[in-house]
Design a protein around this motif. Structure first.
Motif, mmCIF file in Angstrom:
data_model
loop_
_atom_site.group_PDB
_atom_site.id
_atom_site.type_symbol
_atom_site.label_atom_id
_atom_site.label_comp_id
_atom_site.label_asym_id
_atom_site.label_seq_id
_atom_site.Cartn_x
_atom_site.Cartn_y
_atom_site.Cartn_z
ATOM 1 N N MET A 39 23.019 49.229 33.153
ATOM 2 C CA MET A 39 22.006 48.993 34.181
ATOM 3 C C MET A 39 22.072 50.099 35.230
ATOM 4 N N SER A 40 20.908 50.651 35.570
ATOM 5 C CA SER A 40 20.825 51.607 36.669
ATOM 6 C C SER A 40 20.292 50.843 37.875
ATOM 7 N N ALA A 41 21.192 50.375 38.705
ATOM 8 C CA ALA A 41 20.821 49.494 39.814
ATOM 9 C C ALA A 41 20.567 50.288 41.082
ATOM 10 N N THR A 42 19.609 49.832 41.858
ATOM 11 C CA THR A 42 19.338 50.420 43.159
ATOM 12 C C THR A 42 20.239 49.762 44.201
ATOM 13 N N LEU A 43 20.253 50.332 45.394
ATOM 14 C CA LEU A 43 21.021 49.729 46.480
ATOM 15 C C LEU A 43 20.531 48.310 46.748
ATOM 16 N N SER A 44 19.234 48.097 46.688
ATOM 17 C CA SER A 44 18.679 46.756 46.893
ATOM 18 C C SER A 44 19.162 45.778 45.829
ATOM 19 N N ASP A 45 19.239 46.231 44.575
ATOM 20 C CA ASP A 45 19.744 45.383 43.495
ATOM 21 C C ASP A 45 21.180 44.953 43.772
ATOM 22 N N LEU A 46 22.006 45.896 44.172
ATOM 23 C CA LEU A 46 23.419 45.602 44.423
ATOM 24 C C LEU A 46 23.577 44.662 45.613
ATOM 25 N N GLU A 47 22.822 44.913 46.660
ATOM 26 C CA GLU A 47 22.892 44.049 47.839
ATOM 27 C C GLU A 47 22.428 42.641 47.512
ATOM 28 N N SER A 48 21.403 42.519 46.674
ATOM 29 C CA SER A 48 20.928 41.198 46.263
ATOM 30 C C SER A 48 21.989 40.467 45.456
ATOM 31 N N PHE A 49 22.655 41.171 44.561
ATOM 32 C CA PHE A 49 23.726 40.578 43.763
ATOM 33 C C PHE A 49 24.843 40.056 44.667
ATOM 34 N N LEU A 50 25.230 40.843 45.646
ATOM 35 C CA LEU A 50 26.319 40.445 46.535
ATOM 36 C C LEU A 50 25.908 39.339 47.500
ATOM 37 N N SER A 51 24.623 39.256 47.813
ATOM 38 C CA SER A 51 24.179 38.278 48.802
ATOM 39 C C SER A 51 24.399 36.842 48.338
ATOM 40 N N ASP A 52 24.448 36.626 47.027
ATOM 41 C CA ASP A 52 24.646 35.279 46.488
ATOM 42 C C ASP A 52 26.104 34.970 46.171
ATOM 43 N N ALA A 53 26.992 35.935 46.378
ATOM 44 C CA ALA A 53 28.422 35.676 46.158
ATOM 45 C C ALA A 53 28.949 34.755 47.255
ATOM 46 N N ARG A 54 29.942 33.943 46.912
ATOM 47 C CA ARG A 54 30.477 33.034 47.929
ATOM 48 C C ARG A 54 31.924 32.654 47.623
ATOM 49 N N VAL A 55 32.608 32.240 48.671
ATOM 50 C CA VAL A 55 33.941 31.636 48.581
ATOM 51 C C VAL A 55 33.786 30.188 49.006
ATOM 52 N N ASP A 56 34.162 29.265 48.140
ATOM 53 C CA ASP A 56 34.004 27.846 48.437
ATOM 54 C C ASP A 56 34.917 27.438 49.597
ATOM 55 N N PRO A 57 34.431 26.584 50.506
ATOM 56 C CA PRO A 57 35.270 26.126 51.620
ATOM 57 C C PRO A 57 36.581 25.492 51.174
ATOM 58 N N ALA A 58 36.603 24.897 49.984
ATOM 59 C CA ALA A 58 37.835 24.279 49.490
ATOM 60 C C ALA A 58 38.929 25.321 49.270
ATOM 61 N N ARG A 94 27.672 42.525 32.638
ATOM 62 C CA ARG A 94 28.082 41.375 31.828
ATOM 63 C C ARG A 94 28.200 40.095 32.650
ATOM 64 N N TYR A 95 27.890 40.176 33.928
ATOM 65 C CA TYR A 95 27.880 38.971 34.773
ATOM 66 C C TYR A 95 26.605 38.177 34.535
ATOM 67 N N ALA A 96 26.740 36.848 34.500
ATOM 68 C CA ALA A 96 25.593 35.959 34.314
ATOM 69 C C ALA A 96 24.994 35.526 35.643
ATOM 70 N N SER A 97 25.700 35.762 36.727
ATOM 71 C CA SER A 97 25.228 35.440 38.074
ATOM 72 C C SER A 97 26.187 36.103 39.047
ATOM 73 N N SER A 98 25.944 35.941 40.325
ATOM 74 C CA SER A 98 26.865 36.476 41.323
ATOM 75 C C SER A 98 28.193 35.726 41.269
ATOM 76 N N PRO A 99 29.293 36.382 41.637
ATOM 77 C CA PRO A 99 30.609 35.738 41.564
ATOM 78 C C PRO A 99 30.810 34.678 42.631
ATOM 79 N N GLN A 100 31.585 33.662 42.263
ATOM 80 C CA GLN A 100 31.955 32.591 43.180
ATOM 81 C C GLN A 100 33.444 32.312 43.025
ATOM 82 N N LEU A 101 34.124 32.144 44.144
ATOM 83 C CA LEU A 101 35.534 31.763 44.126
ATOM 84 C C LEU A 101 35.602 30.276 44.451
ATOM 85 N N VAL A 102 36.085 29.493 43.493
ATOM 86 C CA VAL A 102 36.059 28.035 43.623
ATOM 87 C C VAL A 102 37.384 27.446 43.154
ATOM 88 N N ARG A 103 37.552 26.150 43.393
ATOM 89 C CA ARG A 103 38.644 25.395 42.788
ATOM 90 C C ARG A 103 38.084 24.747 41.524
#
Length: 242
Positions: free
Chosen positions: A1-20, A133-142
């Protein structure tokens, strides 16, 4: 994939660390660095030189204190105990690399070699995976214990599952890294032909945000060598991040 800066920022915008997860370690931060336009390559002269420098840096650190007493390693040992892992048997990625440095860090491919070297030089757990190879943005969860984890057992592909309550990175298809930063899965692993990647740098006190960003800056400097159209974006998650 040849991603633009906007693509990368969009991917990161949905990443999260669960409060747990943050309940276990309120001081935890994750710096996510998404990169496109990488020059695909196997191990090369630059990655070898950086690994040699990292090995020497580790020897100097371990001449002063045993690996388990290094401040960031000690903090990660405590974090592993918080979700039930035994750090003597399950070592965080930084400790595992520091222990291997004297006999030689692994040589895998250019991207993996570079991030392993930066991990040791800055004493921070650091993982890298193929963004395409990611199916969505990364999430850190329990974990619930039902998530699939694609790995190898005795050289054969198998699907394992994390323990309930284990801290894992995941996407929409399953676990990408078990036990916070212990073992990465096969599905998203970096390959010689990878041209887009996501790097995750994990920090606990006493590592500062400034030190975390300095490690990312160092990584990007080396990734940029030989890559004429490198594009990158970063996002800090956790205590002091978004």
């Amino acid at each position: 994939m040849s991603a633009t800066l906007s693509d990368l920022e969009s991917f990161l915008s949905d990443a999260r660390v669960d409060p747990a997860v943050l309940e276990l370690r309120p001081d935890y931060r994750a710096l996510l660095v998404a990169v496109s336009g990488l020059a695909p390559a196997s191990s090369d002269e630059e990655s070898e030189e950086l690994l040699l420098a990292a090995e020497q840096s580790a020897r100097e650190s371990l001449a002063v204190a045993p690996v388990q007493d290094l401040p960031h390693v000690a903090a990660w040992r405590e974090a592993y105990r918080a979700f039930g892992a035994k750090p003597q048997r399950t070592r965080n990625s930084l400790e595992a690399l520091m222990r291997r440095a004297d006999s030689g860090l692994p040589r895998v491919n250019r991207l993996t070699d570079l991030y392993n070297a930066v991990s040791v030089l800055h004493q921070v757990p650091l993982g890298g995976e193929d963004l395409d190879r990611y199916a969505s943005s990364p999430q850190l969860v329990r974990a619930t214990g039902e998530e699939p984890f694609d790995t190898l057992a005795q050289g054969e592909p198998v699907t394992e599952h994390p323990e309930p309550g284990e801290v894992v990175w995941r996407d929409a298809e399953g676990v990408t890294c078990r036990r916070w930063n212990w073992r990465q899965g096969r599905r998203t692993q970096l390959r010689d032909e990878t041209t887009a990647a996501i790097f995750i740098l994990d920090a606990l006190d006493p590592m500062t945000d400034e030190q975390l960003h300095a490690a990312a800056d160092d990584l990007l400097t080396h990734l940029g060598n030989g890559a004429s159209e490198l594009v990158s974006a970063r996002r800090l998650l956790g205590r002091s991040g978004a």
